[in-house]
Design an enzyme around this catalytic site. Structure first.
Site, PDB file in Angstrom:
ATOM      1  N   TYR A  18      12.238 -14.520 -15.246  1.00 15.67           N
ATOM      2  CA  TYR A  18      11.449 -15.172 -13.822  1.00 15.67           C
ATOM      3  C   TYR A  18      10.467 -14.272 -13.211  1.00 15.67           C
ATOM      4  O   TYR A  18       9.763 -14.953 -12.265  1.00 15.67           O
ATOM      5  CB  TYR A  18      12.543 -15.190 -12.858  1.00 15.67           C
ATOM      6  CG  TYR A  18      14.085 -15.896 -13.383  1.00 15.67           C
ATOM      7  CD1 TYR A  18      13.950 -17.139 -13.612  1.00 15.67           C
ATOM      8  CD2 TYR A  18      15.102 -15.126 -13.377  1.00 15.67           C
ATOM      9  CE1 TYR A  18      15.061 -17.749 -14.357  1.00 15.67           C
ATOM     10  CE2 TYR A  18      16.316 -15.591 -14.040  1.00 15.67           C
ATOM     11  CZ  TYR A  18      16.300 -17.202 -14.251  1.00 15.67           C
ATOM     12  OH  TYR A  18      16.993 -17.768 -14.931  1.00 15.67           O
ATOM     13  N   ASP A  20       7.532 -13.202 -14.418  1.00 17.05           N
ATOM     14  CA  ASP A  20       6.292 -13.864 -14.699  1.00 17.05           C
ATOM     15  C   ASP A  20       5.829 -14.881 -13.962  1.00 17.05           C
ATOM     16  O   ASP A  20       4.949 -15.126 -13.131  1.00 17.05           O
ATOM     17  CB  ASP A  20       5.834 -13.940 -16.397  1.00 17.05           C
ATOM     18  CG  ASP A  20       6.433 -12.933 -17.143  1.00 17.05           C
ATOM     19  OD1 ASP A  20       7.749 -12.790 -17.523  1.00 17.05           O
ATOM     20  OD2 ASP A  20       5.759 -11.900 -17.265  1.00 17.05           O
ATOM     21  N   TYR A 196      19.338  -5.883 -14.609  1.00 18.02           N
ATOM     22  CA  TYR A 196      19.501  -6.036 -15.930  1.00 18.02           C
ATOM     23  C   TYR A 196      20.686  -5.475 -16.345  1.00 18.02           C
ATOM     24  O   TYR A 196      21.399  -4.980 -15.203  1.00 18.02           O
ATOM     25  CB  TYR A 196      18.360  -5.402 -16.939  1.00 18.02           C
ATOM     26  CG  TYR A 196      16.798  -5.850 -16.530  1.00 18.02           C
ATOM     27  CD1 TYR A 196      16.397  -7.287 -16.749  1.00 18.02           C
ATOM     28  CD2 TYR A 196      16.008  -5.105 -16.187  1.00 18.02           C
ATOM     29  CE1 TYR A 196      15.110  -7.640 -16.790  1.00 18.02           C
ATOM     30  CE2 TYR A 196      14.552  -5.543 -15.861  1.00 18.02           C
ATOM     31  CZ  TYR A 196      14.224  -6.699 -16.154  1.00 18.02           C
ATOM     32  OH  TYR A 196      12.998  -6.887 -15.978  1.00 18.02           O
ATOM     33  N   GLN A 258      12.407 -18.566  -3.916  1.00 25.83           N
ATOM     34  CA  GLN A 258      11.876 -17.471  -3.450  1.00 25.83           C
ATOM     35  C   GLN A 258      11.767 -16.913  -2.113  1.00 25.83           C
ATOM     36  O   GLN A 258      12.100 -15.853  -1.579  1.00 25.83           O
ATOM     37  CB  GLN A 258      10.370 -17.301  -4.071  1.00 25.83           C
ATOM     38  CG  GLN A 258      10.073 -17.311  -5.547  1.00 25.83           C
ATOM     39  CD  GLN A 258       8.818 -17.385  -5.730  1.00 25.83           C
ATOM     40  OE1 GLN A 258       8.087 -17.922  -5.361  1.00 25.83           O
ATOM     41  NE2 GLN A 258       8.436 -16.459  -6.848  1.00 25.83           N
ATOM     42  N   ARG A 274      14.831  -5.627  -9.928  1.00 24.05           N
ATOM     43  CA  ARG A 274      14.565  -5.464 -11.242  1.00 24.05           C
ATOM     44  C   ARG A 274      13.089  -6.185 -11.506  1.00 24.05           C
ATOM     45  O   ARG A 274      12.726  -6.797 -10.511  1.00 24.05           O
ATOM     46  CB  ARG A 274      15.357  -6.113 -12.092  1.00 24.05           C
ATOM     47  CG  ARG A 274      15.398  -7.736 -12.062  1.00 24.05           C
ATOM     48  CD  ARG A 274      16.335  -8.138 -13.068  1.00 24.05           C
ATOM     49  NE  ARG A 274      15.541  -9.502 -13.573  1.00 24.05           N
ATOM     50  CZ  ARG A 274      16.343 -10.631 -14.372  1.00 24.05           C
ATOM     51  NH1 ARG A 274      17.699 -10.433 -14.480  1.00 24.05           N
ATOM     52  NH2 ARG A 274      15.566 -11.572 -14.824  1.00 24.05           N
ATOM     53  N   GLY A 275      12.402  -5.651 -12.495  1.00 23.16           N
ATOM     54  CA  GLY A 275      11.171  -6.486 -13.108  1.00 23.16           C
ATOM     55  C   GLY A 275       9.911  -6.164 -12.123  1.00 23.16           C
ATOM     56  O   GLY A 275       9.956  -4.867 -11.388  1.00 23.16           O
ATOM     57  N   GLU A 276       9.384  -7.000 -11.799  1.00 24.14           N
ATOM     58  CA  GLU A 276       8.280  -6.878 -11.160  1.00 24.14           C
ATOM     59  C   GLU A 276       8.068  -7.562  -9.570  1.00 24.14           C
ATOM     60  O   GLU A 276       7.773  -7.129  -8.397  1.00 24.14           O
ATOM     61  CB  GLU A 276       6.962  -7.300 -11.639  1.00 24.14           C
ATOM     62  CG  GLU A 276       5.505  -7.032 -10.884  1.00 24.14           C
ATOM     63  CD  GLU A 276       4.344  -6.729 -11.967  1.00 24.14           C
ATOM     64  OE1 GLU A 276       3.169  -7.592 -11.414  1.00 24.14           O
ATOM     65  OE2 GLU A 276       4.365  -6.580 -12.909  1.00 24.14           O
ATOM     66  N   ASP A 277       8.498  -9.039  -9.680  1.00 19.02           N
ATOM     67  CA  ASP A 277       8.493  -9.902  -8.483  1.00 19.02           C
ATOM     68  C   ASP A 277       9.383  -9.424  -7.547  1.00 19.02           C
ATOM     69  O   ASP A 277       9.161  -9.057  -6.208  1.00 19.02           O
ATOM     70  CB  ASP A 277       8.383 -11.189  -8.897  1.00 19.02           C
ATOM     71  CG  ASP A 277       8.227 -12.096  -7.593  1.00 19.02           C
ATOM     72  OD1 ASP A 277       7.457 -12.296  -6.985  1.00 19.02           O
ATOM     73  OD2 ASP A 277       9.494 -13.049  -7.423  1.00 19.02           O
ATOM     74  N   SER A 278      10.715  -9.067  -7.743  1.00 16.63           N
ATOM     75  CA  SER A 278      11.557  -8.656  -6.907  1.00 16.63           C
ATOM     76  C   SER A 278      11.558  -7.332  -6.290  1.00 16.63           C
ATOM     77  O   SER A 278      11.613  -6.962  -5.212  1.00 16.63           O
ATOM     78  CB  SER A 278      13.045  -8.791  -7.343  1.00 16.63           C
ATOM     79  OG  SER A 278      13.172  -8.219  -8.626  1.00 16.63           O
TER      80      SER A 278
END
Length: 380
Positions: A18, A20, A196, A258, A274-278
């Site tokens: 999610y 990207d 993750y 979102q 985690r990741g980039e957006d969150s």
């Protein structure tokens, strides 16, 4: 200088579930709402898109959502006129037929590679530089970032003021949480967990359960649920499940859209993301946080982690910076973090102040959508 009416194409291949699509969906909406542009968002995986935007019809090749023209990116590429500005998100490879269409335009489009977010020093030196060229079309590097000389972070107009008002309104927070089925445990700190799979989770849950301060842990549907279930000693967890172990209350939430996720982060005292957006949205929450960075080959993600920590902890005392850095590094390495958590708790007021100050400092920079538009204006 006002921006002329232009069409922008954003291409997104869904790699990390999610993150990207989360970034490109936010960007597309902001370019329309705040800059009056016409935006097509090309996505190869509409099922992942549907999780963050339930209105998406996964069977349609073309649809309109919140002003964005959403197009399914098929393997059999249709004949399509190239846009004035083309954004390849996260270095995705454009269809060869579309690249030919770019080259056939009388006025070649601005072609940008919107890269991954990083705090590494080299980013400021590469941001905005020319990249490869396809026939007459030049591609440029565009790097989001945390420092002047980068493209900044996604931040909608008025976001921090909306966040401030919400965090000062206890009734609004209770109403929001009630809508998710959450009745906050008495005197409990509220923590969100979106991560993750992580072998280090059990030690953290052990520490939270044994703590003198009660914790209400909110876990949206996601990959970490299996690890939570194993710690609880159950076969599986589903939305709505709630389990109490000593001082720890664990509750499973649905995967939210979102804007709801923003409010969830704003409600919590601590957010694991985690990741980039969150990751970016947790920074706008102005609360202490823990980042589970996406793992990359040869552990190059750890360089990105250390680069961010160097900036994020710069205003902390040495002891608080060491405690926070130790927690983040252990978590991203999948190591036990229970003891690191206890060290972090010793510096809680300082970490709260630092999180808010970091948020406000980042808010002084131009946001990513505005920076992209300015880059286009400079280019023309």
């Amino acid at each position: 200088m006002p921006i002329p009416k232009t069409r922008w194409d954003i291409f997104c291949t869904v790699v990390d579930n999610y993150g990207d699509i989360g970034v490109t969906w936010r960007l597309a909406r902001q370019l329309i709402a705040e800059h009056g542009l016409a935006v097509r968002l090309w996505v190869d995986d509409l099922r992942a898109f549907e999780r963050i935007c339930p209105e998406i019809d996964i069977h349609l090749a073309q649809q309109s959502q919140q002003g964005v023209e959403v197009r399914h990116w098929p393997s059999d590429w249709p004949q399509t006129e190239a846009a004035d500005v083309v954004i390849a998100a996260f270095a995705c490879q454009l269809p060869s037929a579309y690249m030919d269409a770019m080259a056939e335009r009388q006025q070649p489009p601005l072609w940008m590679n919107l890269d991954y977010l990083s705090a590494e020093d080299w980013v400021t030196g590469c941001h905005g530089l020319p990249s490869v060229k396809y026939k007459s079309v030049q591609k440029f590097f565009f790097f989001p970032g945390f420092q002047p000389g980068t493209g900044g972070l996604l931040r909608e107009n008025g976001l921090l003021e909306r966040r401030r008002r919400f965090q000062q309104d206890a009734a609004a927070q209770r109403q929001f949480l009630h809508g998710l089925g959450v009745d906050r445990a008495a005197d409990a700190q509220l923590i969100s967990l979106f991560a993750y799979e992580n072998a280090g989770l059990a030690s953290w849950l052990d520490a939270l359960a044994a703590d003198s301060t009660p914790t209400h842990l909110l876990v949206p549907e996601g990959r970490i649920l299996g690890d939570v279930a194993r710690w609880l000693g159950v076969d599986a967890l589903a939305v709505g499940d709630l389990d109490v172990r000593q001082a720890l209350t664990v509750q499973v939430l649905p995967f939210v859209r979102q804007d709801q996720y923003d409010q969830l982060l704003w409600c919590c005292d601590f957010n694991a993301v985690r990741g980039e957006d969150s990751f970016v949205r947790a920074q706008w929450a102005g609360r202490p946080m823990l980042w589970h960075i996406y793992q990359q080959d040869e552990d190059i993600h750890l360089d990105k982690l250390d680069a961010f920590l160097a900036l994020y902890t710069k205003g902390l005392s040495p002891a608080a910076a060491e405690a926070m850095s130790g927690l983040w590094r252990a978590w991203s390495a999948g190591k036990p973090i229970g003891e690191h958590w206890l060290q972090v708790r010793k510096h809680w007021p300082e970490l709260q102040e630092n999180a808010e100050q970091w948020c406000l400092e980042q808010g002084l920079q131009a946001d990513l959508a505005t920076a992209l538009v300015q880059f286009y204006l400079n280019w023309i």
